[in-house]
Design a protein around this motif. Structure first.
Motif, PDB file in Angstrom:
ATOM      1  N   CYS A  68       0.822  -1.223   0.000  1.00 10.58           N
ATOM      2  CA  CYS A  68       0.000   0.000   0.000  1.00 10.58           C
ATOM      3  C   CYS A  68       0.853   1.269   0.000  1.00 10.58           C
ATOM      4  CB  CYS A  68      -0.907   0.026   1.226  1.00 10.58           C
ATOM      5  SG  CYS A  68      -2.249  -1.191   1.126  1.00 10.58           S
ATOM      6  N   HIS A  69       1.860   1.310   0.893  1.00  4.46           N
ATOM      7  CA  HIS A  69       2.599   2.578   1.064  1.00  4.46           C
ATOM      8  C   HIS A  69       3.726   2.756   0.041  1.00  4.46           C
ATOM      9  CE1 HIS A  69       0.641   4.186   4.693  1.00  4.46           C
ATOM     10  NE2 HIS A  69       0.497   2.927   5.061  1.00  4.46           N
ATOM     11  N   GLY A  70       4.015   1.723  -0.741  1.00  6.49           N
ATOM     12  CA  GLY A  70       5.015   1.852  -1.802  1.00  6.49           C
ATOM     13  C   GLY A  70       6.425   1.556  -1.323  1.00  6.49           C
ATOM     14  N   TRP A 104       1.384   4.668  17.939  1.00  3.71           N
ATOM     15  CA  TRP A 104      -0.062   4.611  18.158  1.00  3.71           C
ATOM     16  C   TRP A 104      -0.779   4.214  16.867  1.00  3.71           C
ATOM     17  CZ3 TRP A 104      -3.207   9.423  16.966  1.00  3.71           C
ATOM     18  CH2 TRP A 104      -4.583   9.173  17.102  1.00  3.71           C
ATOM     19  N   ARG A 105      -0.488   4.905  15.777  1.00  6.43           N
ATOM     20  CA  ARG A 105      -1.206   4.653  14.521  1.00  6.43           C
ATOM     21  C   ARG A 105      -0.931   3.252  13.983  1.00  6.43           C
ATOM     22  NH1 ARG A 105      -5.535   7.480  14.256  1.00  6.43           N
ATOM     23  NH2 ARG A 105      -5.361   9.575  13.401  1.00  6.43           N
ATOM     24  N   ILE A 106       0.308   2.843  14.065  1.00  3.75           N
ATOM     25  CA  ILE A 106       0.637   1.530  13.504  1.00  3.75           C
ATOM     26  C   ILE A 106       0.032   0.431  14.402  1.00  3.75           C
ATOM     27  CG2 ILE A 106       2.524  -0.034  12.859  1.00  3.75           C
ATOM     28  CD1 ILE A 106       4.178   2.589  12.293  1.00  3.75           C
ATOM     29  N   THR A 113     -10.456   3.904   7.509  1.00  6.37           N
ATOM     30  CA  THR A 113      -9.489   3.782   6.411  1.00  6.37           C
ATOM     31  C   THR A 113      -9.079   2.309   6.288  1.00  6.37           C
ATOM     32  OG1 THR A 113      -7.380   3.900   7.600  1.00  6.37           O
ATOM     33  CG2 THR A 113      -8.518   5.994   7.216  1.00  6.37           C
ATOM     34  N   ALA A 114      -8.305   2.008   5.277  1.00  8.77           N
ATOM     35  CA  ALA A 114      -7.836   0.630   5.075  1.00  8.77           C
ATOM     36  C   ALA A 114      -6.667   0.277   5.994  1.00  8.77           C
ATOM     37  CB  ALA A 114      -7.416   0.451   3.614  1.00  8.77           C
ATOM     38  N   MET A 115      -6.242   1.235   6.817  1.00  8.84           N
ATOM     39  CA  MET A 115      -5.105   1.012   7.719  1.00  8.84           C
ATOM     40  C   MET A 115      -5.568   0.245   8.952  1.00  8.84           C
ATOM     41  SD  MET A 115      -1.890   1.486   8.341  1.00  8.84           S
ATOM     42  CE  MET A 115      -0.791   1.476   9.772  1.00  8.84           C
ATOM     43  N   VAL A 121      -0.510  -8.587  15.215  1.00  2.00           N
ATOM     44  CA  VAL A 121       0.062  -9.141  13.978  1.00  2.00           C
ATOM     45  C   VAL A 121       1.583  -9.019  14.076  1.00  2.00           C
ATOM     46  CG1 VAL A 121       0.149  -8.970  11.460  1.00  2.00           C
ATOM     47  CG2 VAL A 121      -1.969  -8.381  12.684  1.00  2.00           C
ATOM     48  N   LEU A 122       2.022  -7.823  14.439  1.00  2.97           N
ATOM     49  CA  LEU A 122       3.452  -7.568  14.653  1.00  2.97           C
ATOM     50  C   LEU A 122       3.690  -7.440  16.155  1.00  2.97           C
ATOM     51  CD1 LEU A 122       3.978  -4.779  11.942  1.00  2.97           C
ATOM     52  CD2 LEU A 122       4.477  -7.226  11.712  1.00  2.97           C
ATOM     53  N   THR A 123       4.873  -7.797  16.613  1.00  6.60           N
ATOM     54  CA  THR A 123       5.240  -7.557  18.014  1.00  6.60           C
ATOM     55  C   THR A 123       5.558  -6.065  18.182  1.00  6.60           C
ATOM     56  OG1 THR A 123       7.589  -7.918  17.599  1.00  6.60           O
ATOM     57  CG2 THR A 123       6.282  -9.866  18.172  1.00  6.60           C
TER      58      THR A 123
HETATM   59  C1  HEC Z   1      -4.138  -2.077   2.903  1.00  7.32           C
HETATM   60  C2  HEC Z   1      -3.227  -0.978   2.695  1.00  7.32           C
HETATM   61  C3  HEC Z   1      -2.287  -0.586   3.805  1.00  7.32           C
HETATM   62  C4  HEC Z   1      -1.328  -1.366   4.432  1.00  7.32           C
HETATM   63  C5  HEC Z   1      -0.959  -2.803   4.125  1.00  7.32           C
HETATM   64  C6  HEC Z   1      -0.670  -0.502   5.406  1.00  7.32           C
HETATM   65  N1  HEC Z   1      -1.230   0.749   5.383  1.00  7.32           N
HETATM   66 FE1  HEC Z   1      -0.705   2.319   6.548  1.00  7.32          FE
HETATM   67  N2  HEC Z   1      -2.261   3.367   5.850  1.00  7.32           N
HETATM   68  C7  HEC Z   1      -3.112   2.964   4.836  1.00  7.32           C
HETATM   69  C8  HEC Z   1      -4.182   3.931   4.698  1.00  7.32           C
HETATM   70  C9  HEC Z   1      -5.317   3.873   3.696  1.00  7.32           C
HETATM   71  C10 HEC Z   1      -3.943   4.920   5.676  1.00  7.32           C
HETATM   72  C11 HEC Z   1      -4.838   6.115   6.025  1.00  7.32           C
HETATM   73  C12 HEC Z   1      -4.360   7.392   5.491  1.00  7.32           C
HETATM   74  C13 HEC Z   1      -5.217   8.539   5.984  1.00  7.32           C
HETATM   75  O1  HEC Z   1      -5.758   8.477   7.059  1.00  7.32           O
HETATM   76  O2  HEC Z   1      -5.342   9.509   5.274  1.00  7.32           O
HETATM   77  C14 HEC Z   1      -2.723   4.543   6.372  1.00  7.32           C
HETATM   78  C15 HEC Z   1      -2.154   5.251   7.400  1.00  7.32           C
HETATM   79  C16 HEC Z   1      -0.929   4.978   7.963  1.00  7.32           C
HETATM   80  C17 HEC Z   1      -0.263   5.792   8.938  1.00  7.32           C
HETATM   81  C18 HEC Z   1      -0.826   7.047   9.581  1.00  7.32           C
HETATM   82  C19 HEC Z   1      -0.926   8.184   8.621  1.00  7.32           C
HETATM   83  C20 HEC Z   1      -1.643   9.339   9.244  1.00  7.32           C
HETATM   84  O3  HEC Z   1      -2.030  10.221   8.490  1.00  7.32           O
HETATM   85  O4  HEC Z   1      -1.834   9.369  10.444  1.00  7.32           O
HETATM   86  C21 HEC Z   1       0.928   5.210   9.229  1.00  7.32           C
HETATM   87  C22 HEC Z   1       2.013   5.701  10.177  1.00  7.32           C
HETATM   88  C23 HEC Z   1       0.984   3.991   8.448  1.00  7.32           C
HETATM   89  N3  HEC Z   1      -0.160   3.883   7.703  1.00  7.32           N
HETATM   90  C24 HEC Z   1       2.023   3.085   8.464  1.00  7.32           C
HETATM   91  C25 HEC Z   1       1.902   1.783   7.986  1.00  7.32           C
HETATM   92  C26 HEC Z   1       2.830   0.707   8.296  1.00  7.32           C
HETATM   93  C27 HEC Z   1       4.095   0.861   9.109  1.00  7.32           C
HETATM   94  C28 HEC Z   1       2.336  -0.414   7.712  1.00  7.32           C
HETATM   95  C29 HEC Z   1       2.891  -1.821   7.776  1.00  7.32           C
HETATM   96  C30 HEC Z   1       3.096  -2.386   9.102  1.00  7.32           C
HETATM   97  C31 HEC Z   1       1.115  -0.042   6.986  1.00  7.32           C
HETATM   98  N4  HEC Z   1       0.892   1.289   7.203  1.00  7.32           N
HETATM   99  C32 HEC Z   1       0.355  -0.891   6.225  1.00  7.32           C
HETATM  100  C33 HEC Z   1      -3.013   1.799   4.095  1.00  7.32           C
HETATM  101  C34 HEC Z   1      -2.215   0.721   4.422  1.00  7.32           C
END
Ligand code: HEC
Length: 138
Positions: A68-70, A104-106, A113-115, A121-123
């Motif tokens: 997702c994040h590239g 916190w977010r992770i 959102t899809a996050m 899942v992770l330690t």
């Molecule tokens: C299925 C797709 C997906 C995967 C896999 C994913 N993310 Fe995300 N992530 C997102 C999306 C969508 C957002 C929400 C962005 C927003 O709120 O605008 C996000 C948000 C975040 C944010 C917070 C951004 C913010 O604006 O507060 C962080 C930090 C982050 N991701 C890190 C990670 C990390 C580290 C991993 C792997 C452990 C991960 N993400 C895996 C899709 C993904």
């Protein structure tokens, strides 16, 4: 005279190149906005691991986040291309966000959102490793 024309062409070329540069798959990825405030439970936490944890964090990132994040965390992974909101550009985000915000977010994810939350899942150690890696993103 020729030099002057060449100079103008170079400046124009540089301008065109930089304005096309940030080609995210999802244009929303670079819009960071104002960060939410960190809940008390997480507030003030700092990465207990050193910068050398970034190497392990790169693996965690590749296996769990990159889709997702590239590859470089720019929010341009193939699985994120059509997500709304877009996966964020973590290189930009990390310049604004503290360790506590990232942890916190992770850990808990972001509702609506899809996050997903990665706690369970992770330690905790893997989450701190991936944060060390995120700190290396440019
Ligand atoms: C299925 C797709 C997906 C995967 C896999 C994913 N993310 Fe995300 N992530 C997102 C999306 C969508 C957002 C929400 C962005 C927003 O709120 O605008 C996000 C948000 C975040 C944010 C917070 C951004 C913010 O604006 O507060 C962080 C930090 C982050 N991701 C890190 C990670 C990390 C580290 C991993 C792997 C452990 C991960 N993400 C895996 C899709 C993904």
């Amino acid at each position: 005279m020729i030099n002057k024309i060449l100079f103008v062409i170079l400046v124009l070329a540089a301008f065109v190149l930089t304005s096309c540069g940030g080609s995210s798959a999802n244009p929303d990825a670079d819009v960071i906005g104002t960060l939410a405030s960190v809940p008390d439970e997480f507030s003030g936490q700092a990465n207990p691991l050193g910068a050398d944890a970034a190497a392990a964090g790169a693996n965690v990132f590749r296996n769990n986040c990159e889709a997702c994040h590239g590859q470089h965390g720019h929010g341009d992974g193939p699985a994120g291309a059509s997500l709304v909101p877009a996966p964020k550009n973590l290189a930009s985000l990390q310049t604004l966000a503290g360790d506590d915000y990232l942890f916190w977010r992770i850990s808990n994810g972001k509702d609506g959102t899809a996050m997903i939350g990665w706690k369970g899942v992770l330690t905790d150690e893997q989450i701190w490793q991936v944060i060390a890696f995120i700190r290396t993103l440019k």
